[in-house]
Design a protein around this motif. Structure first.
Motif, PDB file in Angstrom:
ATOM      1  N   LYS A   8      -3.824  78.018 100.089  1.00  0.00           N
ATOM      2  CA  LYS A   8      -2.423  77.891  99.673  1.00  0.00           C
ATOM      3  C   LYS A   8      -1.557  77.417 100.848  1.00  0.00           C
ATOM      4  CE  LYS A   8       1.038  79.533  96.844  1.00  0.00           C
ATOM      5  NZ  LYS A   8       1.314  78.842  95.639  1.00  0.00           N
ATOM      6  N   LEU A   9      -1.749  78.024 102.018  1.00  0.00           N
ATOM      7  CA  LEU A   9      -0.986  77.621 103.204  1.00  0.00           C
ATOM      8  C   LEU A   9      -1.251  76.164 103.575  1.00  0.00           C
ATOM      9  CD1 LEU A   9      -1.411  80.761 105.475  1.00  0.00           C
ATOM     10  CD2 LEU A   9       0.710  79.942 104.459  1.00  0.00           C
ATOM     11  N   LEU A  10      -2.517  75.767 103.547  1.00  0.00           N
ATOM     12  CA  LEU A  10      -2.866  74.397 103.927  1.00  0.00           C
ATOM     13  C   LEU A  10      -2.296  73.376 102.954  1.00  0.00           C
ATOM     14  CD1 LEU A  10      -6.585  74.776 105.084  1.00  0.00           C
ATOM     15  CD2 LEU A  10      -4.527  74.661 106.500  1.00  0.00           C
ATOM     16  N   THR A  11      -2.376  73.660 101.658  1.00  0.00           N
ATOM     17  CA  THR A  11      -1.860  72.697 100.682  1.00  0.00           C
ATOM     18  C   THR A  11      -0.344  72.574 100.793  1.00  0.00           C
ATOM     19  OG1 THR A  11      -1.871  74.396  98.949  1.00  0.00           O
ATOM     20  CG2 THR A  11      -3.757  72.900  99.014  1.00  0.00           C
ATOM     21  N   VAL A  12       0.340  73.683 101.009  1.00  0.00           N
ATOM     22  CA  VAL A  12       1.799  73.636 101.183  1.00  0.00           C
ATOM     23  C   VAL A  12       2.138  72.848 102.443  1.00  0.00           C
ATOM     24  CG1 VAL A  12       3.841  75.031 101.701  1.00  0.00           C
ATOM     25  CG2 VAL A  12       2.305  75.716  99.862  1.00  0.00           C
ATOM     26  N   ASN A  13       1.409  73.117 103.527  1.00  0.00           N
ATOM     27  CA  ASN A  13       1.630  72.386 104.789  1.00  0.00           C
ATOM     28  C   ASN A  13       1.475  70.883 104.613  1.00  0.00           C
ATOM     29  OD1 ASN A  13       2.316  74.242 106.694  1.00  0.00           O
ATOM     30  ND2 ASN A  13       0.380  74.192 107.781  1.00  0.00           N
ATOM     31  N   GLU A  14       0.550  70.476 103.782  1.00  0.00           N
ATOM     32  CA  GLU A  14       0.255  69.061 103.598  1.00  0.00           C
ATOM     33  C   GLU A  14       1.006  68.445 102.424  1.00  0.00           C
ATOM     34  OE1 GLU A  14      -1.407  67.324 105.892  1.00  0.00           O
ATOM     35  OE2 GLU A  14      -1.388  69.252 106.935  1.00  0.00           O
ATOM     36  N   GLY A  15       1.847  69.215 101.774  1.00  0.00           N
ATOM     37  CA  GLY A  15       2.660  68.689 100.678  1.00  0.00           C
ATOM     38  C   GLY A  15       1.846  68.273  99.474  1.00  0.00           C
ATOM     39  N   LEU A  59      -8.043  67.773 103.737  1.00  0.00           N
ATOM     40  CA  LEU A  59      -6.665  68.042 104.145  1.00  0.00           C
ATOM     41  C   LEU A  59      -6.406  67.682 105.597  1.00  0.00           C
ATOM     42  CD1 LEU A  59      -6.165  71.456 102.305  1.00  0.00           C
ATOM     43  CD2 LEU A  59      -5.097  69.264 101.721  1.00  0.00           C
ATOM     44  N   TYR A  61      -8.217  68.936 108.302  1.00  0.00           N
ATOM     45  CA  TYR A  61      -8.481  70.064 109.180  1.00  0.00           C
ATOM     46  C   TYR A  61      -9.984  70.203 109.404  1.00  0.00           C
ATOM     47  CZ  TYR A  61      -3.692  71.545 108.207  1.00  0.00           C
ATOM     48  OH  TYR A  61      -2.329  71.592 108.093  1.00  0.00           O
TER      49      TYR A  61
END
Length: 76
Positions: A8-15, A59, A61
């Motif tokens: 969830k954090l990674l997807t939000v970070n990457e828009g 993503l 990473y």
């Protein structure tokens, strides 16, 4: 931290969204990833390392294991 929160954090970070990531994962792995099934697996903690590594790669990473007593030594 559990895989679900990390993703969830990674997807939000990457828009982006988990749905879009799963669409790309289907292409990379040649396998269907229905959102409901994948969400259940995330909640149950049954998503495997290879899938998470592929998601991280999609993503932009990478997953690293860092030895606690030697923080400069990284194992990829």
């Amino acid at each position: 931290m559990e895989c679900r929160r990390i993703l969830k954090l990674l997807t939000v970070n990457e828009g982006t969204s988990i749905t879009k990531v799963l669409e790309k994962l289907e292409v990379v792995r040649g396998k269907k990833y229905p959102r409901n099934s994948f969400s259940t697996r995330l909640r149950n903690g049954t998503v495997n390392y290879d899938e998470m590594a592929d998601i991280a790669e999609l993503l932009g990473y990478e997953i690293q294991f860092v030895k606690k007593d030697l923080p400069t030594k990284v194992v990829k």
